[in-house]
Design a protein around this motif. Structure first.
Motif, short mmCIF file in Angstrom:
data_model
loop_
_atom_site.label_atom_id
_atom_site.label_comp_id
_atom_site.label_asym_id
_atom_site.label_seq_id
_atom_site.Cartn_x
_atom_site.Cartn_y
_atom_site.Cartn_z
N GLY A 155 -31.99 15.72 -30.11
CA GLY A 155 -31.95 14.57 -31.20
C GLY A 155 -30.38 14.37 -31.48
N GLY A 156 -30.22 13.53 -32.78
CA GLY A 156 -28.95 13.19 -33.17
C GLY A 156 -28.43 13.99 -34.16
N CYS A 157 -27.28 14.67 -33.46
CA CYS A 157 -26.34 15.53 -34.32
C CYS A 157 -24.85 15.31 -34.12
CB CYS A 157 -27.07 17.07 -34.32
SG CYS A 157 -26.53 17.69 -32.71
N ASP A 158 -24.04 16.03 -35.05
CA ASP A 158 -22.54 15.54 -34.82
C ASP A 158 -22.04 15.97 -33.42
OD1 ASP A 158 -22.40 14.51 -37.41
OD2 ASP A 158 -21.26 16.40 -38.20
N SER A 159 -22.31 16.91 -32.69
CA SER A 159 -21.89 17.48 -31.44
C SER A 159 -22.47 16.33 -30.35
CB SER A 159 -22.16 18.77 -31.12
OG SER A 159 -23.39 19.08 -31.08
N THR A 160 -23.84 16.05 -30.42
CA THR A 160 -24.17 15.21 -29.57
C THR A 160 -23.68 13.78 -29.66
OG1 THR A 160 -26.39 16.45 -29.63
CG2 THR A 160 -26.38 14.04 -28.98
N TYR A 161 -23.61 13.39 -31.00
CA TYR A 161 -22.97 11.98 -30.88
C TYR A 161 -21.49 11.87 -30.44
CZ TYR A 161 -26.71 10.25 -33.76
OH TYR A 161 -27.96 9.91 -34.22
N GLY A 162 -20.85 13.22 -30.61
CA GLY A 162 -19.41 13.22 -30.05
C GLY A 162 -19.28 13.31 -28.57
N VAL A 163 -20.28 13.84 -27.85
CA VAL A 163 -20.36 13.98 -26.57
C VAL A 163 -20.50 12.72 -25.86
CG1 VAL A 163 -21.92 15.05 -24.77
CG2 VAL A 163 -21.07 16.45 -26.43
N LEU A 164 -21.53 11.89 -26.61
CA LEU A 164 -21.82 10.74 -26.03
C LEU A 164 -20.72 9.51 -26.05
CD1 LEU A 164 -25.28 10.07 -27.59
CD2 LEU A 164 -24.74 10.94 -25.36
N GLN A 165 -19.76 9.69 -26.99
CA GLN A 165 -18.56 8.80 -27.23
C GLN A 165 -17.76 8.68 -25.97
OE1 GLN A 165 -16.20 9.06 -30.57
NE2 GLN A 165 -17.81 9.66 -31.80
N PRO A 166 -17.25 9.66 -25.26
CA PRO A 166 -16.54 9.45 -24.02
C PRO A 166 -17.31 9.45 -22.71
CG PRO A 166 -16.36 11.61 -24.49
CD PRO A 166 -17.19 11.14 -25.63
N ALA A 167 -18.60 9.58 -22.77
CA ALA A 167 -19.49 9.83 -21.33
C ALA A 167 -19.33 8.57 -20.64
CB ALA A 167 -20.80 9.98 -21.80
N ASP A 168 -19.26 8.69 -19.56
CA ASP A 168 -19.20 7.67 -18.26
C ASP A 168 -20.82 7.14 -18.13
OD1 ASP A 168 -16.43 7.08 -17.92
OD2 ASP A 168 -16.46 9.28 -17.23
N VAL A 169 -21.73 8.16 -18.15
CA VAL A 169 -22.93 7.85 -18.02
C VAL A 169 -23.72 9.02 -18.77
CG1 VAL A 169 -23.00 9.35 -15.96
CG2 VAL A 169 -24.98 7.74 -16.18
N VAL A 170 -24.88 8.56 -19.16
CA VAL A 170 -25.78 9.51 -19.99
C VAL A 170 -27.04 9.72 -19.33
CG1 VAL A 170 -26.79 10.05 -22.36
CG2 VAL A 170 -24.70 9.12 -22.13
#
Length: 247
Positions: free
Chosen positions: A130-145
């Protein structure tokens, strides 16, 4: 993304960051992250604080540890020292208290950029469902999800909401725990990924022995058993797809 992770690994300004995310729990996200991290020789950073996450599968038991590497990393602003894995990925473990002490997304994103540069190795970050602060933070710099797609109505509903919300992220949908999905579900996945322009990677079949497996090493670690060989072949293809994402 204009170049593949292979090119990033060869000449990028930092090693690649791969995230694993899903808006619904129980869809195999942590197993996918665990195995892909091992295949890529990456450090696994576990942001899923639930007991059923990758840290527990690895063998990390926070109640027996004096230190909490994930919490200390954010408290001190330092790159944590991963726990070394034998026949499993190196690990930055999560902690049950992390859910109540999540840093804001931008701080998580900055930390991952720092960690991957200072560790000088690829990083696979597993996230809380789900969407939470740490998840949104991890997604920001990801080259692929990496996003597992399970052929069940509730799972596809959650996936559709995730694609709608994150359509501008480098998502890579992996049909996961595939049995014999009805034609309507196959069509639904095809329609939603086409509508949002999201690439679909190799499928991973359903294996009844995986949910009850108690061994800590990666399934894809050598020697591979006859039982595990089909799963490992599929994970190999997923890992290759991750590295060539954007090519």
């Amino acid at each position: 993304m204009s170049k593949s992770l292979v090119e990033w690994a060869k000449g990028g300004d930092r090693p690649p960051i791969v995230a694993a995310a899903a808006w619904k729990g129980g869809d195999g996200k942590s197993t996918l992250a665990y195995e892909v991290a091992y295949q890529l020789g990456a450090t696994l950073a576990d942001f899923d604080w639930d007991k059923g996450g990758a840290s527990g599968s690895w063998g990390f038991r926070p109640e027996l540890r004096v230190r909490a590497p994930m919490l200390e990393a954010f408290e001190k602003g330092k790159t944590p020292t991963p726990l070394r894995g034998r026949r499993k990925p190196d690990l930055i473990p999560s902690h049950p208290d992390f859910g109540l002490n999540q840093p804001p997304p931008d701080r998580v994103a900055d930390a991952l950029e720092q960690w991957v540069r200072e560790l000088d190795s690829p990083l696979v970050a597993d996230t809380h469902p789900g969407g939470c602060d740490s998840t949104y933070g991890v997604l920001q710099p990801a080259d692929v999800v990496l996003v597992p797609a399970v052929f069940a109505d509730k799972s596809l509903n959650a996936l559709e909401g995730m694609l709608e919300e994150l359509t501008d992220y480098p998502l890579y949908v992996i049909p996961y725990m595939v049995k014999s999905p009805p034609a309507r579900m196959r069509k639904r996945l095809r329609d939603m990924t086409t509508r949002f322009g999201i690439p679909v990677g190799p499928a991973v079949s359903y294996y009844s022995w995986i949910p009850t497996r108690s061994r800590r090493m990666a399934i894809s670690s050598e020697p591979v058993s006859k039982q595990a060989a089909p799963f490992v072949q599929q994970i190999d293809r997923v890992a290759a797809g991750v590295m060539n994402y954007g090519a």
